[in-house]
Design a protein around this motif. Structure first.
Motif, PDB file in Angstrom:
ATOM      1  N   GLN A  64       0.806  -1.216   0.000  1.00 16.16           N
ATOM      2  CA  GLN A  64       0.000   0.000   0.000  1.00 16.16           C
ATOM      3  C   GLN A  64       0.844   1.274   0.000  1.00 16.16           C
ATOM      4  O   GLN A  64       0.457   2.276  -0.599  1.00 16.16           O
ATOM      5  N   ASP A  65       1.986   1.246   0.689  1.00 11.28           N
ATOM      6  CA  ASP A  65       2.828   2.437   0.809  1.00 11.28           C
ATOM      7  C   ASP A  65       4.267   2.107   0.441  1.00 11.28           C
ATOM      8  O   ASP A  65       4.718   0.968   0.608  1.00 11.28           O
ATOM      9  N   ASP A  66       4.986   3.112  -0.036  1.00 13.09           N
ATOM     10  CA  ASP A  66       6.395   2.908  -0.360  1.00 13.09           C
ATOM     11  C   ASP A  66       7.226   2.976   0.920  1.00 13.09           C
ATOM     12  O   ASP A  66       6.756   3.465   1.967  1.00 13.09           O
ATOM     13  N   PRO A  67       8.468   2.490   0.895  1.00  8.74           N
ATOM     14  CA  PRO A  67       9.304   2.440   2.104  1.00  8.74           C
ATOM     15  C   PRO A  67       9.493   3.790   2.790  1.00  8.74           C
ATOM     16  O   PRO A  67       9.486   3.860   4.026  1.00  8.74           O
ATOM     17  N   THR A  68       9.671   4.851   2.021  1.00  4.13           N
ATOM     18  CA  THR A  68       9.876   6.164   2.628  1.00  4.13           C
ATOM     19  C   THR A  68       8.655   6.605   3.425  1.00  4.13           C
ATOM     20  O   THR A  68       8.778   7.149   4.532  1.00  4.13           O
ATOM     21  N   THR A  69       7.467   6.374   2.887  1.00  3.66           N
ATOM     22  CA  THR A  69       6.233   6.727   3.586  1.00  3.66           C
ATOM     23  C   THR A  69       6.082   5.923   4.871  1.00  3.66           C
ATOM     24  O   THR A  69       5.676   6.452   5.917  1.00  3.66           O
ATOM     25  N   ILE A  70       6.416   4.643   4.811  1.00 10.09           N
ATOM     26  CA  ILE A  70       6.331   3.790   5.997  1.00 10.09           C
ATOM     27  C   ILE A  70       7.305   4.274   7.063  1.00 10.09           C
ATOM     28  O   ILE A  70       6.969   4.349   8.251  1.00 10.09           O
ATOM     29  N   PRO A  78       8.596   9.645  12.570  1.00  8.23           N
ATOM     30  CA  PRO A  78       8.418  10.921  11.884  1.00  8.23           C
ATOM     31  C   PRO A  78       9.485  11.958  12.200  1.00  8.23           C
ATOM     32  O   PRO A  78       9.754  12.839  11.381  1.00  8.23           O
ATOM     33  N   GLU A  79      10.095  11.860  13.371  1.00  8.07           N
ATOM     34  CA  GLU A  79      11.096  12.850  13.756  1.00  8.07           C
ATOM     35  C   GLU A  79      12.507  12.270  13.801  1.00  8.07           C
ATOM     36  O   GLU A  79      13.455  12.983  14.114  1.00  8.07           O
ATOM     37  N   GLY A  80      12.630  11.018  13.498  1.00 10.39           N
ATOM     38  CA  GLY A  80      13.942  10.383  13.585  1.00 10.39           C
ATOM     39  C   GLY A  80      14.637  10.315  12.235  1.00 10.39           C
ATOM     40  O   GLY A  80      13.996  10.309  11.181  1.00 10.39           O
ATOM     41  N   LYS A  81      15.946  10.255  12.283  1.00  9.64           N
ATOM     42  CA  LYS A  81      16.732  10.132  11.062  1.00  9.64           C
ATOM     43  C   LYS A  81      16.569   8.726  10.486  1.00  9.64           C
ATOM     44  O   LYS A  81      16.583   7.741  11.220  1.00  9.64           O
ATOM     45  N   ALA A  82      16.413   8.651   9.195  1.00  8.22           N
ATOM     46  CA  ALA A  82      16.197   7.355   8.554  1.00  8.22           C
ATOM     47  C   ALA A  82      17.400   6.447   8.737  1.00  8.22           C
ATOM     48  O   ALA A  82      18.551   6.886   8.627  1.00  8.22           O
TER      49      ALA A  82
END
Length: 286
Positions: free
Chosen positions: A114-120, A126-130
């Motif tokens: 349903q969602d791409d990896p970046t969206t997940i 939401p506030e953390g570094k990937a």
């Protein structure tokens, strides 16, 4: 390549026997259909096969890699990497809410549909570094499982491998090792070539077993044409005894290894214990 160590001599008038290579007439199918007769010679001679021949399918090496091997490798890759990614994402999720239901590999794969990896990742942290490594794993999973992808299984597998950091040389090596079949218990047998056939590298699919009416198998292509059997097979080669014996040996070994259900094995163990107990093995009882 020289076929002296592979092919045996045969005449059009010879009876069909184990080790004969057969194919369906080219005008009967959109793509070639090749097979290997594995019915035992004694069963053919004594008419114990019910007037049918058992055969196993042969495909090109490229067809095997793209249609059989690559899908299996994708499944293995997804099972392993989805578990790793789910554990990593789950740890992040528990930081915000320890009571959340643990994320599973299967759940992550459904999420990726349903969602791409970046969206997940943005939803999880939401506030953390990937996390670059974790994000690459998710991207590899997305490439491997994307339901909208029109790429072949082999292309998806190579894309996933690349995202996981495997070089082109490593990927080529893995494919080469898979075709050699030297490890584990392969369910195929590799032939370097087929007579009267372009290309090299053909795979006998040991699990793809079928039967055909003996009247639909002809000793030569001309016989099939004269009989007007477009659906019939005709012989186009014969394996040397050593090669055909190796094929049947690997076939027998493959299926002789199939284990019984755990419940059956447990029942057998319990029965053995009961029998021993029934024999009353005690000191001085002999």
């Amino acid at each position: 390549m020289s076929g002296q160590a592979i092919w045996a001599e045969w005449d059009d008038g010879d009876l069909i026997q184990q080790g004969d290579l057969v194919r369906r007439r080219p005008d009967a199918t959109a793509s070639p259909v090749w097979g290997l007769i594995i019915t035992a010679d004694c069963d053919i001679a004594q008419n114990k096969a019910g007037n049918r021949y058992t055969w196993i399918r042969i495909v090109s090496g490229a067809d095997y890699l793209c249609s059989t091997w690559a899908p299996d490798q994708l499944r293995r890759l997804v099972e392993k990497q989805a578990r790793v990614a789910a554990e990593g994402l789950g740890a992040r999720l528990r930081r915000s809410d320890p009571e959340l239901t643990p994320l599973t590999g299967e759940g992550l794969c459904r999420w990726l549909e349903q969602d791409d990896p970046t969206t997940i990742w943005a939803a999880v942290a939401p506030e953390g570094k990937a996390d670059a490594k974790l994000l690459r794993i998710m991207q590899a999973l997305h490439a491997a499982t994307d339901p909208l992808s029109t790429c072949s299984p082999m292309d998806r597998l190579r894309r996933a491998w690349t995202l996981l950091g495997r070089s082109a040389a490593e990927q080529a090596g893995m494919i080469g090792e898979a075709l050699k079949g030297d490890r584990g218990f392969p369910d195929f047998f590799l032939l370097p070539e087929l007579p009267q056939t372009d290309g090299f590298g053909f795979v006998i699919l040991l699990r793809d077993i079928a039967s055909v009416d003996a009247d639909a198998v002809f000793g030569a292509e001309l016989e099939a044409r004269l009989a007007d059997r477009p659906d019939g097979f005709h012989r186009f080669g014969r394996l040397q005894d050593g090669v055909r014996f190796a094929v049947t040996q690997k076939l027998a070994f493959l299926f002789s290894r199939i284990g019984m259900p755990t419940s059956f094995e447990d029942a057998c163990a319990a029965a053995a214990d009961l029998l021993v107990h029934q024999m009353n093995f005690q000191e001085g009882s002999a």
